[in-house]
Motif scaffolding. Structure first.
Motif, mmCIF file in Angstrom:
data_model
loop_
_atom_site.group_PDB
_atom_site.id
_atom_site.type_symbol
_atom_site.label_atom_id
_atom_site.label_comp_id
_atom_site.label_asym_id
_atom_site.label_seq_id
_atom_site.Cartn_x
_atom_site.Cartn_y
_atom_site.Cartn_z
ATOM 1 N N TRP A 1 17.652 33.394 131.058
ATOM 2 C CA TRP A 1 17.187 34.736 130.732
ATOM 3 C C TRP A 1 17.948 35.822 131.496
ATOM 4 C CZ3 TRP A 1 15.195 36.050 126.436
ATOM 5 C CH2 TRP A 1 14.538 35.081 125.677
ATOM 6 N N THR A 2 18.540 35.496 132.632
ATOM 7 C CA THR A 2 19.461 36.433 133.279
ATOM 8 C C THR A 2 20.645 36.699 132.358
ATOM 9 O OG1 THR A 2 18.836 35.742 135.516
ATOM 10 C CG2 THR A 2 20.999 36.762 135.256
ATOM 11 N N ASP B 1 19.557 38.711 129.179
ATOM 12 C CA ASP B 1 19.408 40.136 129.501
ATOM 13 C C ASP B 1 20.771 40.814 129.625
ATOM 14 O OD1 ASP B 1 16.642 39.970 129.503
ATOM 15 O OD2 ASP B 1 16.488 39.687 131.670
ATOM 16 N N GLU C 1 21.978 41.330 126.052
ATOM 17 C CA GLU C 1 21.227 42.407 125.418
ATOM 18 C C GLU C 1 21.758 43.768 125.862
ATOM 19 O OE1 GLU C 1 17.970 44.239 123.172
ATOM 20 O OE2 GLU C 1 19.088 42.360 123.042
ATOM 21 N N GLU C 2 22.063 43.881 127.134
ATOM 22 C CA GLU C 2 22.607 45.149 127.663
ATOM 23 C C GLU C 2 24.030 45.373 127.166
ATOM 24 O OE1 GLU C 2 23.461 47.360 131.969
ATOM 25 O OE2 GLU C 2 22.480 45.396 131.906
ATOM 26 N N LEU D 1 14.308 40.926 120.761
ATOM 27 C CA LEU D 1 15.411 41.489 121.552
ATOM 28 C C LEU D 1 16.249 42.353 120.612
ATOM 29 C CD1 LEU D 1 16.258 38.140 123.324
ATOM 30 C CD2 LEU D 1 15.256 40.144 124.455
#
Length: 318
Positions: free
Chosen positions: A207-208, A211, A214-215, A260
Motif C-alpha cells: 500500500w506504500t 499510494d 496514485e500520487e 482509488l
C-alpha cells in the motif's frame, strides 16, 4: 500448494512462518536480431516461434499485450493454455482434445523436457517455443517482452508505439523495478505470507507503493508521461486483477481499485486501449486463482462478483 512445497507451475515458494519468496530462476536464452557469437542465442525469424501464454497469468498476459500492440500477431503465433493446471504443468484445456494445434502437445512440460530432459524447475508461462523442434527457448518473462520490442523491431507494424523511449529508459527501469518488487510481486507476498508478521509487512509495503502510484498518476496520464510504455503494461496486468482476485483472495483489502480515483481512471484508460482490454478474460483470471490455489481456497469455489461492468465507463483521462 502446501506450506512447504514449491508451486512448480508458478515458480513460487510459501513457507509457514516466513515471507513469501518467488523462484526467479528462468531460462535465459535470448532470441536476437543478431545472435551473439559464443552464446546459445536463437535468431529472430518470423514463423519460427510460438508464444505460449495463458490469459489467466499476469506475467504471461503482459507478453500477449506487447505482442498485440506491436503488431506481431502474424510473426509469432500464440498458444493459450487453459486457466487451471495441475502441480506438474500448464495444459491446453481450451484446444480440441486438449492438444495445442501447432506444437501437438497436451502439456507445456513436454516442450521444456524436449530441450532439458528432467527440467528441475517450474513449468511457467510465458514461454517461447521453437515450432520445428518443439523445444522451449526461454521462459524469462521480463526479457521476452523487452526483446519483442528491441529484437523484433523490423517486424513491428508501422504505427507501433515506442514502448521504450530512449530518453526515459533510466527512470523507466527504476519505476518498473519498484512496480515489480512492490506491486506485481507485492500482491503475491501478501497472498502467500507464511505468518501474520510476514503478511502485515507485505501489506504495508504494497500500500506504500499503491499510494505512490496514485500520487504519480495525479499529474500525468501514463506512468512516464503522455504515451504508453512497457511500464504501463507491467502495471496494468496487476491492476486488472486487483478487484476480482487480489483484494479478497490475497487479502490486499485496504481499498478496492475502484476506490482509488487516479489508478482506477488510469486502468480504465488502458483497458479501453486496443491490445489491452481485448486481451483480458476475467472468467479465466478468477478460475485460475480460485481453483488452483487450494491452500488459500480449499473448496475451489469461484466467486460470482465483483461487478466488472465499470471497466467500460468513461475514464476522463484523455
Amino acid at each position: 500448494m502446501s506450506e512447504n512445497e514449491e508451486h512448480s507451475t508458478g515458480g513460487v515458494y510459501s513457507v509457514k512462518g516466513k515471507e513469501f519468496t518467488r523462484d526467479s530462476r528462468y531460462i535465459e536464452t535470448r532470441i536476437m536480431a543478431e545472435p551473439r557469437a559464443g552464446t546459445d542465442d536463437y535468431p529472430v525469424e518470423p514463423g519460427r516461434y510460438r508464444l505460449v501464454a495463458a490469459y489467466a497469468c499476469p506475467w504471461a498476459n503482459r507478453s500477449i499485450i506487447v505482442r498485440d500492440v506491436l503488431g506481431l500477431q502474424d510473426v509469432i503465433s500464440l498458444g493459450t493454455p487453459g486457466p487451471t493446471h495441475d502441480s506438474d504443468s500448464w495444459t491446453f484445456d481450451l484446444d480440441p482434445d486438449g492438444l495445442d494445434p501447432v506444437l501437438g502437445i497436451h502439456r507445456l512440460k513436454e516442450a521444456y523436457e524436449r530441450r532439458f530432459p528432467g527440467y528441475p524447475r517450474g513449468i511457467t508461462v510465458p514461454a517461447m517455443v521453437e515450432v520445428e523442434t518443439g523445444q522451449v527457448v526461454t521462459n524469462d518473462f521480463a526479457q521476452i517482452t523487452e526483446d519483442l520490442f528491441f529484437q523484433w523491431k523490423a517486424h513491428h507494424r508501422p504505427d507501433a508505439p515506442d514502448l521504450w523511449p530512449a530518453e526515459l529508459r533510466p527512470e523507466m527501469r527504476d519505476v518498473m523495478r519498484r512496480i515489480y518488487t512492490e506491486v506485481n510481486n507485492g500482491v503475491y507476498r501478501c497472498g502467500f505470507a507464511g505468518s501474520q508478521e510476514a503478511y502485515d509487512a507485505a501489506y504495508d509495503r504494497l500500500w506504500t507503493a499503491m499510494d505512490w502510484l496514485e500520487e504519480r498518476l495525479a499529474s500525468r496520464r501514463y506512468l512516464m508521461g503522455d504515451a504508453i510504455t512497457e511500464a504501463d503494461i507491467r502495471l496494468f496486468t496487476t491492476l486488472v486483477r486487483f478487484d476480482p482476485v487480489y483484494h479478497g483472495h490475497f487479502k490486499c483489502n485496504r481499498q478496492k481499485l475502484t476506490e482509488l480515483p487516479n489508478l482506477w481512471g488510469y486502468a480504465r484508460d488502458l483497458f479501453q486501449t486496443p491490445g489491452f482490454g481485448n486481451n483480458v478474460d476475467f472468467d479465466q483470471i478468477k478460475q485460475h486463482y480460485y481453483v488452483v490455489h487450494t491452500d488459500l481456497n480449499p473448496l475451489s469455489i469461484v466467486p460470482k462478483g465483483p461487478d466488472l461492468s465499470g471497466w467500460g465507463t468513461p475514464h476522463g483521462r484523455g
